[in-house]
Design an enzyme around this catalytic site. Sequence first.
Site, PDB file in Angstrom:
ATOM      1  N   GLN A  60       1.339  18.787  20.130  1.00 23.94           N
ATOM      2  CA  GLN A  60       2.609  18.470  21.446  1.00 23.94           C
ATOM      3  C   GLN A  60       3.062  19.257  20.211  1.00 23.94           C
ATOM      4  OE1 GLN A  60       1.464  15.805  19.626  1.00 23.94           O
ATOM      5  NE2 GLN A  60       0.759  14.183  21.744  1.00 23.94           N
ATOM      6  N   GLY A 100      -4.178 -36.312  11.391  1.00 22.77           N
ATOM      7  CA  GLY A 100      -5.622 -35.817  11.355  1.00 22.77           C
ATOM      8  C   GLY A 100      -5.949 -35.799  10.715  1.00 22.77           C
ATOM      9  N   TYR A 128       5.046 -28.377   4.103  1.00 25.87           N
ATOM     10  CA  TYR A 128       4.126 -28.986   3.873  1.00 25.87           C
ATOM     11  C   TYR A 128       4.052 -28.032   2.661  1.00 25.87           C
ATOM     12  CZ  TYR A 128       3.035 -32.033   7.218  1.00 25.87           C
ATOM     13  OH  TYR A 128       2.915 -33.450   8.256  1.00 25.87           O
ATOM     14  N   ASN A 138      -4.759 -28.605  11.683  1.00 29.81           N
ATOM     15  CA  ASN A 138      -4.337 -29.430  10.126  1.00 29.81           C
ATOM     16  C   ASN A 138      -4.287 -27.844   9.036  1.00 29.81           C
ATOM     17  OD1 ASN A 138      -4.083 -31.873   9.352  1.00 29.81           O
ATOM     18  ND2 ASN A 138      -6.154 -32.594   9.392  1.00 29.81           N
TER      19      ASN A 138
END
Lengths: 561, 265
Positions: A155, A455, A342, A491
């Site tokens: 362009q 879970g 975790y 989970n």
Amino acid sequence: MAYKYPSEKIFVEALKAKFAGLDLSEQKVEYKRAGYIQNARKREFQAAGERVAEQRGMKQYDVNVHCGGMTLGQRQLVPYKLSTTSDIVEGDDLHYVNNPAMQQMWDDIKRTIIVGMDLAHETLEKRLGKEVTPESIAGYMEAVNHTMPGAAIVQEHMVETHPGLVDDCYVKLFTGDDELADEIDSQYVININDLFDKEGQADQIKAAMGNTTWQAVHIPTIVVRCCDGGNTSRWSAMQIGMSFIAAYNMCAGEAAVADLAFAAKHAAAVQMAEMLPARRARSPNEPGGLSFGYCADMCQTQRIAPDDPVRCTLEVVATGTMLYDQIWLGSYMSGGVGFTQYATAAYTNDVLDDFTYYGYDYALNKYGEDGTAPNDLATATDLATEVTLNAMECYEDYPTLLEDHFGGSQRAGVMAAASACTTGIATGNAQVALSGWYMSMYLHKEGWGRLGFFGYDLQDQCGATNVCSYQGDEGCCLELRGANYPNYAMNVGHQGEYAGITQSAHSGNHDAYCCNPLIKVTFADPSLVFDFSHTRKEYARGAMRTFRPAGERSLVIPAGI
Amino acid sequence: MAYTPQYYPGASHVAVNRRKHMSGDVEKLRTVSDDDLVAALGHRAPGADYPSIHPPLKEMGEPDCPVRQMVEPTPGAAAGDRVRYSQFTDSMYSAPSIPYFRSYYAAINFRGVDPGTLSGRQIVEARERDMEEQCKATIESEMTCPALAGLRGCTVHGHSLRLAEDGLMFDMLQRTHFEGGNVIEDKDQVGVPIDRKVNLGKAMSEAEAKKRTTIYRTDGVKYRDEPEVLDHVHLVHHRRTMYGYRPETAAETAPGVGAVTYKTV
């Protein structure tokens, strides 16, 4: 690999650092209830919260709000050692919001797409009669590296992005054709022969690729921080199309451009992650669609240290747990901060390392070399039972270890991962390894009468049923399962470990890759901002504030902010 | 309600205790008054009426249906009580009970209970008076040592932390303390102070806790030394893996798995 498990537990050094001066095996302790003040990072947070409140005239972080004034730190607030490193960091600094390395790891995945060049070259040659040569390819690479960050190329009057804001964006080429690779300017090439120089890995990868040619595209980090992962293929395809037009002097509006665009967006595009169904409503290149096989292939430790299958495996666990647990489940799916706790259990304090190296030693002595143990349930049962019993005994014998993994979900994930990864390395089979995972979960639950949160009653009790079936809706090979696989979708404490289990089987077989050689090569590139061969070290750098990420805006904002 | 005693493998006293818990064959060790229990639970003021969420069933003009004819409502359901909870935390250091066996005890021996089982806590939700009946039986029995177990509605990670110097399971909210040799509770399940001292009695000695415990540990009955329970687990794993989609074809044995005898109290 000749390996001998050491006489002292591997995690003891980390525990000594965390619980300095205390008897690691003592079951009782004086709780000093020193509160948040005992921890430098919490003090920093409290001071920062006070500053924020003063500046904006509205309260923010205040430790005294916690539990009605009973602040964090009623027990000892302990630091974390990044496994296999000597780096000890604050737990807070392993939350991805506080850790730029973790953010960059995900950014580097999300902003990547692999696009085949062969379809485009066929279009150019057969439809347009253009000559494609190493020289023309190099010209295209120059063009695409100019325009991919957001620069104009065909362009005359266009806005563009500031090169300094998008300096992490680039495109490289890789091919199974050594002759072609040699003829392209080396700055644009991911050199398979140099990067995969161990155990014949380059030959494995090139054999799988054949003489195909691919471009690894990494759009700017700042773009994927503003847009979703689905934008990567679109941004990439637009710039690729423009670059072909410029490099091969095409008519910008001719119909052949549509063929190039279709190839770049669809026919020749390899997304890092699949689009999710409408109820999860995520585009491609978002973590929920990332398969465990791809996640394993992104990690590069197998490339640099194939003689240590445990390390290779656990670097993938670290990669996966941060991405799937902390970012995907922890933020995309649930929000909040708890999931970090975790995930960190799997990559800190050398605990998973200890349990897995113990299993590796046991398996070597009983079954011999990596990948040679029988692929049957008896092997999974034997290895998972020994590894799980050993791990449970470690938690029982070292109360400080139990305290470190104070949630059952942490313990379940780590013990099952060690069991499964041991089995994967020994058998070279990810399904048998997965069976070891479920064996461990059952043993853990029965021995202690507890497992993880609710879970774990779902997927860890019914999941064994899916191990040996590949029928639709009944199972799938682990390499092709992912974060949105049925029963895996909700989970925490599993998905990253599954990626590691996938790696364990292929580390056991000493394979160059797990699932897709194109992914493996793309993330071998040393030009990436995040080093995928040293995931845990990179996390440590992020935590210690020595990691420099991409996508920063300091060029265009007032100084001193 | 008369249930058949439950079956479980294993020869050690841990296995025996597990059979006892499942079968509801547990010894009563202490008495906690109704008002003390209500205060410790924290759901209503001692002596207050049970709040209800619907009129007594007899006044509701329920439709005639076979299920209603077969199932007699529990007292709490008949009265329209709210559903409330009791939640216990059991220390890993040889507390008498463990979450799954608390759940088995509740589900097998009481009606209208909804047990939930996690690593650090075990919750029972039920109509309020039904929950209180189950909770009272539990807290007064050998399933509970007041030092190694406790009613905790939140912050339950003490289950895996080292014990305090005086032998109490760690509790961030300090709901209990020793006083005159007894364990005293002066906060409710979620740590809100109550206007009384609930005397939960003496803590079990270390020897007694190990005698009554249901957890396998290296400093008690080693899990490795209970081969029948391990074989039971191996058999479960084999059957779920091989016959999960065809349970009707499941074999009673698995290669390499020893014989498992399921015993009762």
